[in-house]
Design an enzyme around this catalytic site. Structure first.
Site, PDB file in Angstrom:
ATOM      1  N   LEU A 163     -11.916 -31.493 -55.480  1.00 30.02           N
ATOM      2  CA  LEU A 163     -13.212 -31.814 -56.080  1.00 30.02           C
ATOM      3  C   LEU A 163     -14.085 -30.580 -56.318  1.00 30.02           C
ATOM      4  O   LEU A 163     -14.341 -29.808 -55.400  1.00 30.02           O
ATOM      5  CB  LEU A 163     -13.959 -32.802 -55.176  1.00 30.02           C
ATOM      6  CG  LEU A 163     -15.271 -33.369 -55.739  1.00 30.02           C
ATOM      7  CD1 LEU A 163     -15.013 -34.221 -56.967  1.00 30.02           C
ATOM      8  CD2 LEU A 163     -16.002 -34.160 -54.673  1.00 30.02           C
ATOM      9  N   ASP A 164     -14.546 -30.414 -57.561  1.00 34.22           N
ATOM     10  CA  ASP A 164     -15.493 -29.357 -57.929  1.00 34.22           C
ATOM     11  C   ASP A 164     -14.965 -27.956 -57.615  1.00 34.22           C
ATOM     12  O   ASP A 164     -15.747 -27.023 -57.389  1.00 34.22           O
ATOM     13  CB  ASP A 164     -16.847 -29.569 -57.239  1.00 34.22           C
ATOM     14  CG  ASP A 164     -17.484 -30.894 -57.642  1.00 34.22           C
ATOM     15  OD1 ASP A 164     -17.211 -31.363 -58.772  1.00 34.22           O
ATOM     16  OD2 ASP A 164     -18.237 -31.463 -56.849  1.00 34.22           O
ATOM     17  N   ALA A 165     -13.664 -27.794 -57.604  1.00 32.62           N
ATOM     18  CA  ALA A 165     -13.076 -26.503 -57.250  1.00 32.62           C
ATOM     19  C   ALA A 165     -12.246 -25.891 -58.378  1.00 32.62           C
ATOM     20  O   ALA A 165     -11.610 -24.868 -58.192  1.00 32.62           O
ATOM     21  CB  ALA A 165     -12.221 -26.655 -55.993  1.00 32.62           C
ATOM     22  N   GLY A 198     -19.951 -31.943 -54.563  1.00 30.33           N
ATOM     23  CA  GLY A 198     -19.940 -33.369 -54.257  1.00 30.33           C
ATOM     24  C   GLY A 198     -21.154 -34.120 -54.745  1.00 30.33           C
ATOM     25  O   GLY A 198     -21.741 -33.773 -55.767  1.00 30.33           O
TER      26      GLY A 198
END
EC number: 3.5.1.10
Lengths: 295, 295, 295, 295
Positions: free
Chosen positions: A238-240, A212
């Protein structure tokens, strides 16, 4: 922007992923040999956790007398033998890949990629750069690359039309990679879906640490001794997304957040450039939320 | 080219090297305290091999009421106490350092430094770029930096006039650093002498391995598993000057010389950028053919 | 176990942390000079985020005529000038630090530390090893070190008596460091509290990623490209204590969890050895949940 | 000393090097498939500089119904098709490799390898340790390994008989690897010849820098910023054999030679352990003075 040939040879690059069984390699390499193919580089991976098999073969293009299109058409028959889940591609390195970059105000990743393209080092052409600010327009254009300015509303709830315009501009170039080069905007889920497997982000932490916003601030607060960067495919979470590449750099107690930011840029640039290169050279196969990278 | 302030504070930076004895630190820090100086960062080194002492003090400029010139004038008296060999300097970070770059055709180090300058990351202004070819002129000028073209004779024996012109152009900018950013020309001994302590080269090997020409070819022939780069001060003896910084990157049997060249660029860029930054921030003290780097 | 002198000189090591103000360095180094102290190594840090100042001074012991006890007694007066929060210590490196190790079945960190001690490389004596299994007893004793076996109940709720016995055995040695060398047991909160600032753990992930159990399995599931290890002080909150050192090692898609385990050991050994060394040499100052490491 | 199974599966490992031509991979993998072989791991390399082809195939042993001896015998016919220069081997990982170590007084590499063997991490048994001093005897024996003491004459010209004894002791164990674990003696040319491809040395510099004696002193004098270690096969020319592995560690101006020695040990241990592991797992193919390492 033209791409000088750093490598003097064209390659036919074959990638394939399918459920593992005995004899796949023999079948594929037998097919390549029957077609006169001289294998220059080969990668294999039998994944014990998933039971899948992955391969990448780089074949000297000049050794395949019938050409890449006939080769691809014939290989479709071979691939079909490995079952309906089989995922494969055949690409001719003589047809350069196409890249579109999305940027904001921070230019370090952009400058780095433009410099690599200018040096003939990027296995692709940069078709266009789209920015939600105009700060980076001049240098982009000095490199002979088209710059599109798409302003974004302050209110995140009102950014739909801007994302629609970005989507249209990007898709008009039919790119092989859409690179979020510190774009600083979270893509809507439908765009993530639409660009699955070609939207690539650089996140300025060693994921899964510091997901994040403001990861360098998070890292500073925790007192870590290394900071990192992660290049990953963009997914709706997100960011995964699947990780292409990561690296770290040492920091110490004397470094403030602004030092993290400055030093972190060097890792962001390298990690993005490596991940993007591997993607463009068909070195990355995605399966089960993870990547196989034949680097 | 303007330099946005990444750091919000001006610093007075004091460096000093002298024969070691008891009480030097107390004398210097006592002087700083008497002048109201708030020390933000300090480095010390007592060198057992040479018996010398080295220090670097970064002082919040606003804490020194009398200003940097008065501070420097008063400090001259202190430095004199440490003997005639004492080597010292006082610099105000509010006065940006000045850099001139020498280049040839290969642009990776140039692009990297221009990108850093554009991002406000280089603690200096790039005053000019001098090239013996014009390949890199356009991008230099897009960054708002002056480019001088100085053609070099094919015959090394006839390059004297070109070197004279380079010397004149460089000296006209009164630079703090003359960076050979893959300049590919060996400086004449008198120029090395003339620019002692300010001419900085990036050599594409992990010195002292692979001195001289075509280091990547030498590395390939030997079969090393890491390739490197070295940033060093230029001296009359080729590739033998004091080393500012070095780093390496892993290679393997699948890498050909052209892969060494491509991968090596990333290390060359980083090593030069770090070495140059430390030089410009007065973090490097030279003594006995070696450097003390307060990084 | 005797400790051969790798360094030929004894040092008086002074550490100090206090609220920052102008003149602290001058006061301390003035005091050292008045006592004839020859400073061999010095570290300073003014922390912008907390407003604290930290220093470590290593002084040639032979240069302080009155000896370490008189030096310490006199310095107490100086330290008092910096306010009641001031945290300081004076240690004579001629008095070796004392270490107790807690182990389970996995021996890699233990073997590594025993090897370092045998080579005269550890700035401490290993006073004892306590294990909840006897697998490692023989080699410990071959190194001339006492081994205590303390069996642990299967039920975590019934391990209180075992922890009490460990506490008693450890405290009997009055150690400067209690090292959890892959001990695999979570210390009760009161033991964390009791050994604050001296209990050191090695966690096999790059914290804050993968807190808790089976971090290599977590890393494998996420598909990271680097695995790491973290050496930290033990606190009541699991894996959240101040970090002394971290490092990483590259993995790829071909590595299974058991490969992570094997390769990770090399990083665990190095990170623990470095963190422990710094702790024993009084290079680590803790403030606000983070460390200042004068390495 | 027993070797616990870290890997639960036996492998048949096939290695081959020969002049490159179209169809080799297909022929080999076809043969493997015909014999039911399930390929778990595969490496290929077509060497552009020499025109040679190299491969390593790891096959699940249980998938080859006829067993390794029949497999090997049949493969001999396939290998013959690739010409008389072809160099190949078939090894069953269920038959552990055998290692003999040569040591002197410095124990760090020895301790490291004994620790790895004790943890089941070394894919071999340590058959014996031979030392020209007795310093390390006790710990060797605590690990259950035989120690032979062979004193060496002070005069290098009179060491012939000692080398003869070492040769006899080593050869009695019929080892797959003879490891010079900081043995500090230069092997006579005839011993280098006799143990070609199985004698492995660890040199404490990043070769080809600092060949010969006291490399850390040489590195200190030059002022390098990284020190390294090199694991190489022993050849008659000193420190010039094919390189298996190299790595480096950062040093700075504050490090004296004794610090280089201490820090360098960590790199020596790792580089030797990695190189030895790859050798024992048949991952290293030597050709033209260089190695192909399928790591």
């Amino acid at each position: 922007m033209s791409v000088p040939a750093l490598h003097d040879d064209r390659r036919i690059v074959l990638t394939l992923g399918c459920p593992d069984s005995v004899g796949i390699v023999a079948r594929i390499t037998g097919f390549i040999a029957e077609n006169g193919g001289s294998i220059v580089e080969a990668g294999y991976h039998a994944d014990a956790a998933t039971g899948w098999f992955f391969t990448r073969q780089a074949i000297r293009a000049s050794s395949v007398a019938d050409g890449v299109d006939a080769f691809r058409a014939k290989f479709a028959g071979v691939a079909a033998e490995f079952g309906p889940e089989t995922d494969w591609s055949v690409h001719d390195s003589g047809t350069p890949k196409r890249v579109v970059l999305l940027v904001s105000k921070e230019g370090h990743c952009l400058h780095d990629l433009l410099g690599r393209a200018a040096g003939g080092e990027l296995p692709a052409t940069i078709e266009a750069v789209i920015g939600n600010h105009t700060d980076l327009q001049r240098v982009v254009e000095a490199h002979g690359v088209r710059f599109h300015h798409v302003p974004f509303a302050r209110d995140p709830a009102e950014r739909g039309p801007a994302f629609d315009e970005v989507r249209e501009l990007v898709d008009a170039h039919n790119p092989d990679a859409v690179v979020l080069a510190r774009f600083m905007q979270v893509l809507p889920a439908e765009l993530c879906e639409h660009w699955t497997g070609k939207a690539i982000n650089i996140h300025h932490s060693f994921l899964p640490s510091f997901v994040g916003a403001r990861p360098y601030h998070q890292a500073f607060a925790r007192g870590v001794k290394l900071i990192g960067a992660t290049c990953h495919y963009v997914t709706a979470e997100l960011d995964a997304g699947p990780i292409l590449e990561q690296d770290v750099i040492r920091v110490d107690h004397a470094d403030e957040v602004r030092d993290f930011v400055r030093q972190g840029r060097d890792i962001e640039k390298l990690v993005l450039a490596r991940g993007l290169r591997w993607h463009l050279e068909d070195r990355v196969l995605v399966h089960g939320g993870k990547t196989v990278v034949f680097s």
